[in-house]
Design an enzyme around this catalytic site. Structure first.
Site, PDB file in Angstrom:
ATOM      1  N   LYS A 134       3.195  11.449  -3.351  1.00 40.48           N
ATOM      2  CA  LYS A 134       2.263  10.673  -4.178  1.00 40.48           C
ATOM      3  C   LYS A 134       1.346  11.608  -4.974  1.00 40.48           C
ATOM      4  CE  LYS A 134      -1.326   7.133  -3.709  1.00 40.48           C
ATOM      5  NZ  LYS A 134      -1.920   6.166  -2.777  1.00 40.48           N
ATOM      6  N   GLU A 191      -6.999   0.685  -4.950  1.00 39.10           N
ATOM      7  CA  GLU A 191      -7.086   0.630  -3.477  1.00 39.10           C
ATOM      8  C   GLU A 191      -8.439   0.079  -2.992  1.00 39.10           C
ATOM      9  OE1 GLU A 191      -5.928   4.600  -2.408  1.00 39.10           O
ATOM     10  OE2 GLU A 191      -3.851   4.224  -2.967  1.00 39.10           O
ATOM     11  N   ASP A 244     -13.230   5.729   2.098  1.00 43.52           N
ATOM     12  CA  ASP A 244     -11.824   5.808   2.502  1.00 43.52           C
ATOM     13  C   ASP A 244     -11.491   7.225   2.960  1.00 43.52           C
ATOM     14  OD1 ASP A 244      -9.081   5.862   2.700  1.00 43.52           O
ATOM     15  OD2 ASP A 244      -8.694   4.914   0.768  1.00 43.52           O
ATOM     16  N   ASP A 274       0.888  -1.167   0.000  1.00 41.32           N
ATOM     17  CA  ASP A 274       0.000   0.000   0.000  1.00 41.32           C
ATOM     18  C   ASP A 274       0.923   1.212   0.000  1.00 41.32           C
ATOM     19  OD1 ASP A 274      -1.576   2.168   0.632  1.00 41.32           O
ATOM     20  OD2 ASP A 274      -2.367   1.358   2.510  1.00 41.32           O
TER      21      ASP A 274
END
Ligand code: AMP
Length: 567
Positions: free
Chosen positions: A68, A145, A168, A6
């Site tokens: 990211k 994800e 999320d 992850d």
């Protein structure tokens, strides 16, 4: 050996498949969570994870986080003498996770399944693969994800058509995905989100509540003073997390020999969070609408991301979906565990197939704006116009106005990125527009952004009063690295020296000492200076037994100094 990773915005985790179950692998510091932070230590060696995170505040020029958010763009970050692409920073992080597994199992790790957000574009996915390659990993597969979360929950074992929603909520972002599993194929039916909504926003709300409660006290320091906001933020996070287990908690802040306190109850947290909780609804509704699905038709709701540990968030989710979401996996671990499930399926040639939608504008596109705080104006803020993850082609308009009386020009600066301040986003171009000098706010400008299927952005500004138009066309983002460039970067990365793994515990302790030194004053400060000096001396003697004894003593003392703030 194949691993599941992850690769997160704030934290990263790695898991392997062992004894018929996915297992998380701890890093050199014994934690399964590695902060996604990369930096250089005092000798110029690469430092990754918690120790680097401790140095974010004390060595901002040598440390970087949130990279990211720049994946798939040409953005570069300077650390010391060298510039790094986001792929390279991710590669350094991946290399560290790879090594954690190799140390734990004594086997080389050659392949990986890496998770990416469902809305990642083709360029962002390619960049993630390249990051793997630069870390010496063959990226067997990228897994979305939300799909990984579903795999962790074993939803792929269902033998009938299943629809579910993944909610999320992490440290800085909120992503909602609706997935459908049909005959062994997982399809992301829709995804929506808010890049400016996460645990940190709840901390900001709590911090503002605390600062407002001290308004009458003229001695309360200016929150823009060095390091003050950071400390208030850390305290807000601590209080928010504590309120998950108890009915009330004291918010404490010490500065210049004085202490300020405020008792915060769960009710208070609920009140200050109300507007943020309300904002969670929008993306959920959008995703449901885009997927043409009703809440009643969802088979499952999965909670992912550390902030879904907040009881307030769980309660809201339970209310919105009319059921208790699935909870038996730690929300911050689900994605890594699912990536390991995918890795295991892959090695048995039974991998779950995914249909990936990448016809979206992967970044938020916007302009610089000035914000008003009380009577003060502050420039440098970001006004999103096209939100990331919008289905392309897309066209959106926002209206802005002049700020000063008699203003004769408006300089419109265009950016791509997800940060609140434009300095952290990528500049794409600017339009300098002459306007008729009038009173502040009287001249309005319509700013239209149009993003097409070829990744071309057109910015068009119209002055509604005169009908006058100005426009600028911005071509594709600086693309993905070519194979030749990858080879070159690989050689360069190979030559970088990494901070020795067995010294990480000591380095983390020194970084913590330094941060506390910066945060403290007076007596505590001189004690910290003494401790740091003594610890460095023992380190120089290189006697492992003495180092360990001293380390334990320093740790105890640091805990006491940090704790003393709460007493
Ligand atoms: P992630 O991006 O998924 O790693 O989530 C990070 C966020 O989760 C941070 O804002 C943390 O404050 C939050 N978080 C982690 N544990 C808890 C907890 N027990 N209660 C509330 N928030 C938490």
């Amino acid at each position: 050996m194949i691993v599941g990773i992850d690769l997160g915005t704030t934290n990263s985790l790695v898991a392997v498949w062992r004894d018929d179950a996915p297992q998380l692998v701890p890093n050199a510091l014994g934690s399964v969570i590695t902060p996604s932070v990369v930096g250089l230590d005092d000798q110029g060696l690469i430092l990754v994870g918690q120790a680097a995170r401790e140095r974010l505040q004390t060595h901002p020029q040598l440390t970087t986080a949130l990279f990211k958010r720049h994946m798939g763009s040409g953005h570069e970050t300077t650390l010391g003498q060298r510039r790094f692409r986001p792929e390279e920073l991710s590669a350094l992080l991946l290399r560290s996770l790879k090594e954690d597994v190799e140390r734990a199992y004594g086997e080389p790790v050659e392949e990986a399944v890496i998770s990416v957000p469902a809305y990642f574009s083709d360029a962002q996915r390619k960049a993630t693969r390249i990051a793997g390659e630069l870390a010496g990993l063959k990226v067997e597969k990228l897994v979305n994800e939300p799909t990984a979360a579903a795999l962790a929950y074993g939803l792929h074992h269902k033998d009938r058509e299943t629809s579910f929603l993944v909610f999320d909520l992490g440290g800085g972002t909120f992503d909602v995905s609706i997935l459908e599993l049909f005959e062994g194929v997982m399809e992301v039916r829709a995804s929506a989100g808010d890049n400016f909504l996460g645990g940190e926003d709840f901390d900001t709300a709590l911090l503002q509540h605390f600062v407002a409660s001290q308004r009458e006290d003229a001695q309360f320091p200016d929150i823009n003073g060095s390091g003050i906001l950071h400390r208030l933020r850390c305290e807000a996070e601590r209080v928010r997390q504590a309120l998950g287990q108890q009915a009330s908690e004291t918010f404490v802040f010490s500065h210049g020999g004085r202490r300020w306190e405020l008792e915060v109850t769960q009710d208070d947290l609920q009140k200050v969070s109300a507007a943020l909780l309300e904002r969670l609804r929008g993306p959920i509704e959008r995703a449901l609408r885009d997927a043409r699905i009703r809440v009643a038709d969802l088979d499952e709701v999965l909670l992912v991301g550390g902030t879904t540990r907040m009881p307030l968030v769980r309660k809201l989710a339970a209310g919105l979906f009319g059921r208790f979401p699935a909870l038996h996996i730690n929300p911050d671990e689900a994605v890594a565990l699912g990536a390991a499930v995918q890795a295991a399926l892959k090695s048995r040639a039974a991998a779950l197939e995914e249909v990936v939608l990448t016809d979206v504008c992967p970044y938020t596109l916007g302009i610089e704006t000035t914000m008003q705080f009380g009577r003060q104006y502050e420039s440098g803020h970001y006004l999103p116009i096209i939100e990331r993850n919008s289905v392309v082609p897309v066209s959106r308009v926002k209206t802005v106005q002049t700020l000063q009386d008699g203003q004769a020009r408006v300089l419109l600066q265009i950016f791509q990125g997800e940060s609140r301040l434009v300095k952290d986003n990528i500049p794409l171009g600017e339009l300098d527009i002459p306007v008729p000098p009038r009173k502040a706010g009287e001249v309005k400008l319509d700013v239209r952004f149009t993003y097409d299927n070829n990744g071309i952005l057109e910015a068009e500004v119209t002055l509604p009063d005169s009908g006058e138009r100005h426009s600028l066309v911005i071509e594709k983002n600086p693309g993905v690295l070519s194979p030749e460039e990858v080879r070159q970067r690989l050689a360069e990365l190979a030559s970088l020296k990494v901070h020795p793994r067995n010294q990480q515990v000591n380095t983390l302790l020194l970084a913590r000492l330094e941060r506390l030194y910066q945060e403290s004053l007076g007596e505590a400060r001189s004690q910290l200076a003494q401790l740091a000096g003594a610890f460095q001396q023992v380190l120089a003697e290189q006697d492992p037994a003495r180092i360990e004894a001293m380390r334990e003593a320093v740790q105890v003392r640091l805990d006491e100094i940090e704790q003393s703030v709460w007493q």
